[in-house]
Design a protein around this motif. Structure first.
Motif, short mmCIF file in Angstrom:
data_model
loop_
_atom_site.label_atom_id
_atom_site.label_comp_id
_atom_site.label_asym_id
_atom_site.label_seq_id
_atom_site.Cartn_x
_atom_site.Cartn_y
_atom_site.Cartn_z
N GLU A 68 0.83 -1.20 0.00
CA GLU A 68 0.00 0.00 0.00
C GLU A 68 0.87 1.26 0.00
N ARG A 69 1.93 1.23 0.79
CA ARG A 69 2.83 2.38 0.85
C ARG A 69 3.52 2.59 -0.50
N GLN A 70 3.97 1.51 -1.13
CA GLN A 70 4.64 1.63 -2.43
C GLN A 70 3.71 2.23 -3.47
N VAL A 71 2.48 1.72 -3.53
CA VAL A 71 1.53 2.20 -4.52
C VAL A 71 1.16 3.65 -4.23
N ALA A 72 1.00 3.98 -2.95
CA ALA A 72 0.72 5.38 -2.59
C ALA A 72 1.84 6.29 -3.06
N GLU A 73 3.09 5.85 -2.91
CA GLU A 73 4.22 6.66 -3.37
C GLU A 73 4.18 6.85 -4.88
N ARG A 74 3.80 5.82 -5.61
CA ARG A 74 3.67 5.97 -7.07
C ARG A 74 2.62 7.00 -7.41
N LEU A 75 1.48 6.94 -6.74
CA LEU A 75 0.43 7.90 -7.00
C LEU A 75 0.89 9.32 -6.66
N VAL A 76 1.64 9.46 -5.58
CA VAL A 76 2.20 10.77 -5.20
C VAL A 76 3.08 11.30 -6.32
N LEU A 77 3.98 10.45 -6.83
CA LEU A 77 4.90 10.90 -7.89
C LEU A 77 4.14 11.30 -9.15
N LEU A 78 3.10 10.56 -9.50
CA LEU A 78 2.29 10.92 -10.66
C LEU A 78 1.61 12.27 -10.46
N LYS A 79 1.05 12.48 -9.28
CA LYS A 79 0.42 13.77 -8.98
C LYS A 79 1.42 14.91 -9.12
N LEU A 80 2.63 14.70 -8.58
CA LEU A 80 3.65 15.75 -8.62
C LEU A 80 4.09 16.06 -10.05
N GLN A 81 4.23 15.02 -10.88
CA GLN A 81 4.65 15.25 -12.26
C GLN A 81 3.58 16.00 -13.05
N VAL A 82 2.33 15.63 -12.86
CA VAL A 82 1.24 16.33 -13.56
C VAL A 82 1.17 17.78 -13.09
N LEU A 406 18.55 9.71 -19.89
CA LEU A 406 17.36 10.32 -19.33
C LEU A 406 16.81 9.52 -18.16
N GLU A 407 16.92 8.20 -18.22
CA GLU A 407 16.36 7.35 -17.16
C GLU A 407 16.87 7.80 -15.79
N ASP A 408 18.19 7.91 -15.67
CA ASP A 408 18.76 8.26 -14.37
C ASP A 408 18.49 9.71 -14.01
N ARG A 409 18.63 10.63 -14.98
CA ARG A 409 18.43 12.05 -14.69
C ARG A 409 16.98 12.33 -14.32
N TRP A 410 16.06 11.68 -15.05
CA TRP A 410 14.64 11.90 -14.78
C TRP A 410 14.26 11.33 -13.41
N GLU A 411 14.82 10.17 -13.07
CA GLU A 411 14.54 9.58 -11.77
C GLU A 411 14.98 10.52 -10.66
N ARG A 412 16.16 11.13 -10.82
CA ARG A 412 16.63 12.07 -9.80
C ARG A 412 15.75 13.32 -9.75
N PHE A 413 15.30 13.78 -10.92
CA PHE A 413 14.42 14.94 -10.98
C PHE A 413 13.11 14.67 -10.24
N VAL A 414 12.54 13.48 -10.47
CA VAL A 414 11.28 13.14 -9.80
C VAL A 414 11.49 13.01 -8.30
N ARG A 415 12.61 12.45 -7.89
CA ARG A 415 12.90 12.33 -6.47
C ARG A 415 13.06 13.73 -5.83
N GLU A 416 13.62 14.67 -6.58
CA GLU A 416 13.71 16.04 -6.08
C GLU A 416 12.33 16.66 -5.92
N LEU A 417 11.44 16.40 -6.90
CA LEU A 417 10.06 16.87 -6.76
C LEU A 417 9.46 16.33 -5.47
N ARG A 418 9.70 15.05 -5.22
CA ARG A 418 9.13 14.42 -4.03
C ARG A 418 9.70 15.02 -2.75
N SER A 419 10.99 15.28 -2.74
CA SER A 419 11.62 15.79 -1.52
C SER A 419 11.19 17.23 -1.22
N GLU A 420 10.83 17.99 -2.27
CA GLU A 420 10.44 19.39 -2.09
C GLU A 420 8.95 19.55 -1.78
#
Length: 436
Positions: A68-82, A406-420
């Motif tokens: 549940e926590r993993q899936v919630a985190e995925r949904l969070v990342l999708l919300k942040l990207q949109v 892009l895979e690695d750079r984008w992953e870091r970018f999304v993690r920065e979105l999450r941390s902020e």
């Protein structure tokens, strides 16, 4: 329907309410993400969808609270990207959504009406499906902007990759487990992450869990629920930090923990094959022409759209496409040739062109659609199977190298979105409300 449609349904379900059934009048909040929320019903449906994908392999899934926590985190990342896409001016109109849905239907051998009927038969809502497609297109546009501004591939890198292909040699199927670290991690955070990754490695060494199951349960990578699979790569496509390790491994072996820019990784060599066994060099190409009405800071968007609509009406009325392109298109590279773009693989000019050209039959003309350059009208003029020539081969290799970077750079970018972001998870695994 074909596998692609099934994957789209799975991804859209995970993306939030896009394919959800109607929300009950009273619904709980599973997470607060800045100024947005994830409803309890959204999370429950996304978790149920993951369980359905693992039917018969339930033992590979983590405990319910962890899943549940993993899936919630995925949904969070999708919300942040949109949200980031919206904040940076990414807009996806109804026509682009219509074209994407038409392409999805065509790729699955169906009409849009048949696709809608299939979605309805699955108990899902077509309007919410459209919303999911719109959000996916927004994230694609955001990734494309990021790639253009952040990712560069040199001619020397292309030459090296082409030489490696010409020499043959093996390709490696690899997977990974990532124990992530935030930017500017403290010594304590580094110590905890290192202890975690070493603990996972010990589990694997003792044979208490296979690698894919460990990735599902412990990895912080976005592909954790796919078992950490990274697919087939030549040695030149594998990050230099562990490329030589992989070359000296046997299938099934796992590296010691490796510290990288995103955290600690464990890499497994799943299998090895000779490059000659890879996909054939024949590709499907299309030929198309286009008319472009540019949009920029000095252009009234409504006026540009109106001009494109007028030209489309003239084409419907029987006007010659090439002549209209010569006199009206603002693409200087193709204008003199009547808008002819030559032969190309659909993705060569970006996802919007690819979506539009895939939805057309030879001889058909698209409705006006928008890209970052402006409004386009596209005419598909031919299709062929072609041996990839040197120019296209270089373009494909350049795209492949860029995608790997892009895979690695984008992953870091999304993690920065999450941390902020302000994220208040209210899942069972979080023990109720938990802001971070």
């Amino acid at each position: 329907m074909k596998k692609l449609f099934a994957c789209l349904i799975a991804g859209a379900l995970l993306a939030g309410p896009a394919l959800a059934q109607q929300v009950e009048p009273i619904d709980g909040i599973a997470a607060v993400v800045d100024e947005d929320v994830i409803l309890r019903s959204e999370l429950d449906r996304a978790v149920a969808n993951i369980r359905a994908q693992y039917a018969g392999r339930e033992e590979q899934l983590p405990p319910p609270a962890v899943l549940e926590r993993q899936v919630a985190e995925r949904l969070v990342l999708l919300k942040l990207q949109v949200a980031r896409a919206r904040d940076t001016g990414v807009r996806v109109g109804d026509q682009e959504v219509d074209q994407a849905i038409a392409a999805i239907a065509a790729q699955n051998g169906a009409t849009v009406q048949q696709l809608a009927a299939q979605i309805s038969a699955d108990g899902l809502d077509f309007d919410q499906f459209r919303d999911s497609v719109r959000e996916e297109l927004m994230i694609q546009h955001l990734r494309n902007r990021f790639a253009r501004s952040e990712i560069a591939v040199t001619e020397a890198e292309v030459d090296t990759a082409l030489q490696a292909q010409a020499a043959g040699g093996p390709q490696y199927h690899i997977a990974h487990i990532l124990v992530g670290l935030p930017e500017g991690a403290t010594p304590e955070q580094i110590r905890i992450a290192q202890e975690k990754v070493e603990g996972v490695k010990a589990l694997l060494d003792r044979g208490e869990m296979d690698f894919a199951a460990a990735a599902v349960r412990y990895s912080d990578s976005p592909n954790a629920l796919e078992g950490g699979d990274l697919g087939w790569r030549s040695l030149g496509e594998i990050p230099s930090a562990f490329a030589q390790m992989v070359a000296n491994m046997s299938p099934g072996e796992v590296t010691a923990p490796i510290r990288g820019p995103s955290g600690f990784q464990l890499v497994q060599l799943v299998d090895v094959r000779d490059a000659a066994e890879a996909a054939p060099q024949m590709v499907e190409q299309v030929r198309a022409s286009h008319i472009l009405i540019r949009t920029d800071e000095g252009t009234d968007p409504a006026a540009a759209k109106a001009e494109a609509d007028t030209l489309h009406a003239r084409l419907v009325g029987g006007a010659d496409f090439a002549e209209l392109a010569r006199t009206n298109s603002q693409d200087v590279s193709s204008q003199a040739d009547g808008g002819d773009l030559g032969w190309f693989v659909p993705q060569q000019y970006g996802p919007e062109i690819a979506t539009a050209v895939t939805a057309l039959r030879d001889g058909e003309v698209s409705e006006p659609f928008r890209t970052s350059a402006g409004w386009h009208i596209l005419k598909r003029t031919g299709t062929r199977e072609s041996d990839v020539g040197d120019q296209n081969r270089r373009a494909q290799v350049r795209e492949m190298l860029g995608r790997r970077k892009l895979e690695d750079r984008w992953e870091r970018f999304v993690r920065e979105l999450r941390s902020e972001a302000f994220v208040d998870l209210r899942t069972a695994s979080a023990g109720g409300p938990q802001a971070d």
